[in-house]
Motif scaffolding. Sequence first.
Motif, PDB file in Angstrom:
ATOM      1  N   ILE A  77       0.813  -1.222   0.000  1.00  0.00           N
ATOM      2  CA  ILE A  77       0.000   0.000   0.000  1.00  0.00           C
ATOM      3  C   ILE A  77       0.847   1.273   0.000  1.00  0.00           C
ATOM      4  N   VAL A  78       2.147   1.153  -0.285  1.00  0.00           N
ATOM      5  CA  VAL A  78       2.994   2.347  -0.379  1.00  0.00           C
ATOM      6  C   VAL A  78       2.486   3.205  -1.541  1.00  0.00           C
ATOM      7  N   GLY A  79       2.263   4.473  -1.285  1.00  0.00           N
ATOM      8  CA  GLY A  79       1.767   5.379  -2.315  1.00  0.00           C
ATOM      9  C   GLY A  79       0.255   5.427  -2.417  1.00  0.00           C
ATOM     10  N   TRP A  80      -0.412   4.619  -1.592  1.00  0.00           N
ATOM     11  CA  TRP A  80      -1.880   4.605  -1.640  1.00  0.00           C
ATOM     12  C   TRP A  80      -2.474   5.855  -1.000  1.00  0.00           C
ATOM     13  N   ARG A  81      -3.678   6.187  -1.420  1.00  0.00           N
ATOM     14  CA  ARG A  81      -4.471   7.172  -0.690  1.00  0.00           C
ATOM     15  C   ARG A  81      -4.838   6.586   0.664  1.00  0.00           C
ATOM     16  N   VAL A  82      -4.863   7.435   1.670  1.00  0.00           N
ATOM     17  CA  VAL A  82      -5.096   6.939   3.019  1.00  0.00           C
ATOM     18  C   VAL A  82      -6.505   6.361   3.179  1.00  0.00           C
ATOM     19  N   ASP A  83      -7.500   6.911   2.469  1.00  0.00           N
ATOM     20  CA  ASP A  83      -8.856   6.388   2.612  1.00  0.00           C
ATOM     21  C   ASP A  83      -8.977   4.979   2.041  1.00  0.00           C
ATOM     22  N   ASN A  84      -8.233   4.703   0.966  1.00  0.00           N
ATOM     23  CA  ASN A  84      -8.245   3.346   0.416  1.00  0.00           C
ATOM     24  C   ASN A  84      -7.564   2.360   1.365  1.00  0.00           C
ATOM     25  N   ALA A  85      -6.497   2.823   2.008  1.00  0.00           N
ATOM     26  CA  ALA A  85      -5.806   1.966   2.973  1.00  0.00           C
ATOM     27  C   ALA A  85      -6.706   1.676   4.178  1.00  0.00           C
ATOM     28  N   ILE A  86      -7.411   2.688   4.637  1.00  0.00           N
ATOM     29  CA  ILE A  86      -8.312   2.522   5.783  1.00  0.00           C
ATOM     30  C   ILE A  86      -9.387   1.483   5.478  1.00  0.00           C
ATOM     31  N   THR A  87      -9.904   1.508   4.249  1.00  0.00           N
ATOM     32  CA  THR A  87     -10.923   0.539   3.862  1.00  0.00           C
ATOM     33  C   THR A  87     -10.404  -0.888   4.009  1.00  0.00           C
ATOM     34  N   MET A  88      -9.137  -1.105   3.683  1.00  0.00           N
ATOM     35  CA  MET A  88      -8.551  -2.440   3.811  1.00  0.00           C
ATOM     36  C   MET A  88      -8.290  -2.818   5.266  1.00  0.00           C
ATOM     37  N   ILE A  89      -7.908  -1.843   6.084  1.00  0.00           N
ATOM     38  CA  ILE A  89      -7.499  -2.138   7.459  1.00  0.00           C
ATOM     39  C   ILE A  89      -8.700  -2.315   8.383  1.00  0.00           C
ATOM     40  N   ARG A  90      -9.752  -1.529   8.163  1.00  0.00           N
ATOM     41  CA  ARG A  90     -10.965  -1.705   8.953  1.00  0.00           C
ATOM     42  C   ARG A  90     -11.664  -2.999   8.544  1.00  0.00           C
ATOM     43  N   GLY A  91     -12.515  -3.489   9.421  1.00  0.00           N
ATOM     44  CA  GLY A  91     -13.260  -4.699   9.110  1.00  0.00           C
ATOM     45  C   GLY A  91     -14.115  -5.121  10.281  1.00  0.00           C
ATOM     46  N   SER A  92     -14.846  -6.191  10.102  1.00  0.00           N
ATOM     47  CA  SER A  92     -15.785  -6.645  11.118  1.00  0.00           C
ATOM     48  C   SER A  92     -15.078  -7.126  12.380  1.00  0.00           C
ATOM     49  N   LYS A  93     -15.729  -6.890  13.491  1.00  0.00           N
ATOM     50  CA  LYS A  93     -15.238  -7.339  14.792  1.00  0.00           C
ATOM     51  C   LYS A  93     -14.973  -8.844  14.764  1.00  0.00           C
ATOM     52  N   GLY A  94     -13.799  -9.242  15.288  1.00  0.00           N
ATOM     53  CA  GLY A  94     -13.444 -10.646  15.375  1.00  0.00           C
ATOM     54  C   GLY A  94     -12.652 -11.173  14.198  1.00  0.00           C
ATOM     55  N   THR A  95     -12.537 -10.385  13.117  1.00  0.00           N
ATOM     56  CA  THR A  95     -11.751 -10.819  11.961  1.00  0.00           C
ATOM     57  C   THR A  95     -10.289 -10.424  12.136  1.00  0.00           C
ATOM     58  N   ILE A  96      -9.422 -11.081  11.372  1.00  0.00           N
ATOM     59  CA  ILE A  96      -7.972 -10.872  11.508  1.00  0.00           C
ATOM     60  C   ILE A  96      -7.453 -10.019  10.360  1.00  0.00           C
ATOM     61  N   VAL A  97      -6.591  -9.073  10.690  1.00  0.00           N
ATOM     62  CA  VAL A  97      -5.866  -8.309   9.684  1.00  0.00           C
ATOM     63  C   VAL A  97      -4.387  -8.352  10.048  1.00  0.00           C
ATOM     64  N   LYS A  98      -3.549  -8.525   9.030  1.00  0.00           N
ATOM     65  CA  LYS A  98      -2.104  -8.524   9.247  1.00  0.00           C
ATOM     66  C   LYS A  98      -1.505  -7.275   8.592  1.00  0.00           C
ATOM     67  N   LEU A  99      -0.617  -6.631   9.326  1.00  0.00           N
ATOM     68  CA  LEU A  99       0.027  -5.416   8.848  1.00  0.00           C
ATOM     69  C   LEU A  99       1.523  -5.626   8.718  1.00  0.00           C
ATOM     70  N   LYS A 100       2.068  -5.113   7.636  1.00  0.00           N
ATOM     71  CA  LYS A 100       3.516  -5.106   7.457  1.00  0.00           C
ATOM     72  C   LYS A 100       3.980  -3.709   7.856  1.00  0.00           C
ATOM     73  N   ILE A 101       4.726  -3.626   8.966  1.00  0.00           N
ATOM     74  CA  ILE A 101       5.067  -2.349   9.594  1.00  0.00           C
ATOM     75  C   ILE A 101       6.544  -2.012   9.391  1.00  0.00           C
ATOM     76  N   LEU A 102       6.789  -0.761   8.968  1.00  0.00           N
ATOM     77  CA  LEU A 102       8.150  -0.225   8.922  1.00  0.00           C
ATOM     78  C   LEU A 102       8.253   0.764  10.083  1.00  0.00           C
ATOM     79  N   PRO A 103       8.937   0.370  11.172  1.00  0.00           N
ATOM     80  CA  PRO A 103       8.969   1.227  12.368  1.00  0.00           C
ATOM     81  C   PRO A 103       9.579   2.598  12.097  1.00  0.00           C
TER      82      PRO A 103
END
Length: 712
Positions: free
Chosen positions: A294-320
């Motif tokens: 998601i490098v270079g993505w609009r933040v609203d598009n990224a948010i759509t991917m990161i948000r989701g239903s309660k109890g579901t799993i999302v994995k993030l690749k983090i650059l500290p």
Amino acid sequence: MFKKLYIVLILGAAMACKAAPSKTTPQVNPGDLHPDEQQSVVLKQVADLISKYNYKKVELNDSISKVIYNRYLKSLDENHNYFLASDVKSFEQYQTVLDDDIKSGNLDNVFYIFNVYKKRYNEHIKYSLAQLSKTYDFTKNEEFTYDRDSLPFIASQAEMDAQWSQRVKYDLLNLKLASADMTKNKETLKKRYENLLSQSNKLANTDVLQVFMDALTNAIDPHTNYFNPANAAEFNIDMSRSLEGIGASLASENEYVTIKSIVPGGPADKSHLINIDDRIIGVAQGKAGEFTDIVGWRVDNAITMIRGSKGTIVKLKILPKGKNASDKPKIVELVREKIILQDQSAKKEIRTYNENGKVVKIGIIYVPAFYLDFNAYKAGDPNYKSTTRDVKLILDTLKRDGVDGVVMDLRQNGGGSLVEAVDLTGLFIKNGPVVQVRDTRNRVEVDEDEDPTISWTGPMAVLVDRFSASASEIFSGAIQDYGRGMIIGTQTYGKGTVQSVIDLDQVISPSIKEMLANITKKGTKPVGSMSKFGQLNLTMAKFYRVSGGSTQHKGVTPDVTFPAIIPLDKYGEDTEPSALPYDMIKQSTYTKVGDFSAVLPQLRKMHDDRMAASPNYKYLQEDIADFKKRDAEKSVTLNEEQLKQQRDADEAKTFERNNLRRVALGLPPLKKGETRPKKEDLDFLKIEAGQILTDYISMGNKLTATPVKTTP
């Protein structure tokens, strides 16, 4: 009584078979944005709903077309910095065409105008980048006109280039006043301009539709609004004060989606693996999902991917924070939860006043909005989030703390749920009508508080300002009509219209959805989520106080008036050209529980006498005068020495005034460079509102008036 879940608002059409008429076919260029079939359907559906059900019953014709055109042009280039006069001249052919375009679902002309805007925007930013190689003379007596909305559009490219060259010089001068390193300043500005270009190139056709829909709906009335799916999600989060996700706010910085805040107790916080300014470079769904970069993505598009239903799993690749792009990122797996936005909910404080040797405790409840988690409420969740539930809990704690009075602070509260306005009023009255709602057929429904219990029976006041609107005006108007409490502050906004939330997915016919799905299957560019067409908040009714008058245009007039910090001639319903007028209907039958008319003259005199001797009142008046002076300015000097002198003088004046204000409040003055403590409260008007209520209590008045039944 059945309560309609209206939302009060910082509040199956066929496909187009042919394009609306236009005098010139819009030219298509590489990089242009284009409408899709789904947007055509949405446009026609919104137009159909507005024409049939909007309270004003506005017909789409050439007259309203001109209004829509002017609003659209203004939304793109209000300050006349992008379009040339020749561009605007070429657009004039569409002034009386847009109504036909809207009816037929044709967005070609709308997108043509936007694409010209985008082209000009990019040209001017690229020109600005090229100007950074120049050497500027900051000793010249030049001025940069930054406020151009009352000036004509620029006639020639040479004039436009000169305007943007001055803008670059002004940007550099601002940086130069902070740092003499011009090489570094130019590099900073280069990155800023490149980021603007990057954001421009990320614009999507959904952005164009949203801008045009805003122009269309606001031409009808100020509070009918279309929200695309992303904006609808944000609106509903704001209404419910909750969301389902990881509990972090994000922003776009230098092409990276960056963590800017973390909600305490949320999944991100509990993981102990995510920190402020960490960058998210990839997102995956579920334990086995593949990562999407998601490098270079609009933040609203990224948010759509990161948000989701309660109890579901999302994995993030983090650059500290502090790590380079070449460093190995860390993988964080989170289980999404329901996040309650406590920082945006009702809060309390207790202020102590000394009145003739007696200590008076005033509880102040700040209510930022009339929020309601409608989905949780509808699902029968006993712990659903709402303003009334939060305030009731706060009142219970204030009673245990032994407060003598309560101030409800509704400043900056732009409204929310009408149901919440009724229920919140019910915490302070026994029962009875709270608001009257008249629909497009002139039928009047009275929304009542039917719960006889009262959470607070003691003295109260409501603090309002110009941005207290809609549901805030229902509440404060009812409290005033019942004589239940004093209204303190400035005239409110004057929004007396009611909006119903319409999920377009529920009204667009299944056959249209199937057709759009088939278009996508055939390989055409996807038209977006087939189950998300957006949301229309449609003005379908008008509300009135129980005394019969509407708050529309007039708002609520306080019993004790404060100076207007927010300019009344610039903000408010009466400044909106498309706003509905003020009118009255028959009053309801209700029982007044108090009457402040006998004590208000004395309370006002006590307030006025305090203000005459108050340094803070003097400083407030000076702040208002300074604001009006700055607001009237339209240009700034580009002479470094002159601008520095102005800035230094303004900074010294502000620093001195703030210290004088602190001393007047019994606080120590700050030293140069010292920052103000975060929890320190300099809200002079809130303190004075508590003092006015203290005056009332000290006069021995505790709502002892005999209840009087008021009938039509």
